[in-house]
Design a protein around this motif. Structure first.
Motif, PDB file in Angstrom:
ATOM      1  N   SER A 191       6.024   1.633   0.937  1.00 44.09           N
ATOM      2  CA  SER A 191       5.007   0.682   0.491  1.00 44.09           C
ATOM      3  C   SER A 191       4.414  -0.078   1.679  1.00 44.09           C
TER       4      SER A 191
ATOM      5  N   GLU B 205      -1.039   9.537   3.605  1.00 47.63           N
ATOM      6  CA  GLU B 205      -2.093   9.350   2.609  1.00 47.63           C
ATOM      7  C   GLU B 205      -1.713   8.181   1.721  1.00 47.63           C
ATOM      8  N   MET B 206      -2.711   7.363   1.432  1.00 51.28           N
ATOM      9  CA  MET B 206      -2.491   6.173   0.628  1.00 51.28           C
ATOM     10  C   MET B 206      -2.673   6.497  -0.863  1.00 51.28           C
ATOM     11  N   HIS B 207      -1.939   5.764  -1.682  1.00 51.74           N
ATOM     12  CA  HIS B 207      -2.003   5.929  -3.138  1.00 51.74           C
ATOM     13  C   HIS B 207      -2.189   4.562  -3.787  1.00 51.74           C
ATOM     14  N   GLU B 208      -2.722   4.574  -4.980  1.00 56.68           N
ATOM     15  CA  GLU B 208      -2.950   3.318  -5.694  1.00 56.68           C
ATOM     16  C   GLU B 208      -1.674   2.708  -6.234  1.00 56.68           C
ATOM     17  N   THR B 209      -0.723   3.563  -6.595  1.00 57.01           N
ATOM     18  CA  THR B 209       0.538   3.071  -7.149  1.00 57.01           C
ATOM     19  C   THR B 209       1.715   3.763  -6.474  1.00 57.01           C
TER      20      THR B 209
ATOM     21  N   CYS C 156       2.285   4.769   0.338  1.00 58.22           N
ATOM     22  CA  CYS C 156       1.867   5.902   1.161  1.00 58.22           C
ATOM     23  C   CYS C 156       2.917   7.004   1.144  1.00 58.22           C
TER      24      CYS C 156
ATOM     25  N   CYS D  48       0.852  -1.183   0.000  1.00 61.32           N
ATOM     26  CA  CYS D  48       0.000   0.000   0.000  1.00 61.32           C
ATOM     27  C   CYS D  48       0.891   1.239   0.000  1.00 61.32           C
TER      28      CYS D  48
ATOM     29  N   SER E 211       2.502   7.083  -8.185  1.00 58.61           N
ATOM     30  CA  SER E 211       1.658   8.183  -7.717  1.00 58.61           C
ATOM     31  C   SER E 211       2.153   8.721  -6.376  1.00 58.61           C
TER      32      SER E 211
END
Length: 95
Positions: free
Chosen positions: A22, A52-56, A4, A2, A59
């Protein structure tokens, strides 16, 4: 995994450290235990005040680079929008 972006602060909230990971739980634990050499260890940034979490990962890295360009006041405003009491968010990473 995940990706971040996160901000750690010293206990006195005088120093901020911005990073990307990650695995937020493991990385926050490393900071808390003083296992992250360099700036973070030297200035004692052990309190997770924002993430904050990101999809990739790409990103997350883009966002990290963007935030690193920000002035300190802007970073403080971002933290306070999401965490007005500067609470240690470490427990939230365990979910």
């Amino acid at each position: 995994m995940c990706p971040c972006v996160y901000i750690m602060a010293s206990w006195q909230f005088e120093t901020l450290y911005l990073g990307v990971t990650s695995n937020m739980a493991a990385r926050a634990w490393q900071h808390r235990e003083g296992l992250v050499d360099g700036f973070s260890k030297r200035y004692g940034t052990k309190v997770l005040v924002f993430f904050e979490m990101h999809e990739t990962m790409e990103s997350a890295i883009r966002r990290e680079k963007q935030l690193k360009e920000w002035q300190r006041d802007w970073k403080i405003r971002l933290i306070e929008e999401h965490n007005p009491d500067w609470t240690d968010l470490y427990a939230l990473t365990m979910d």
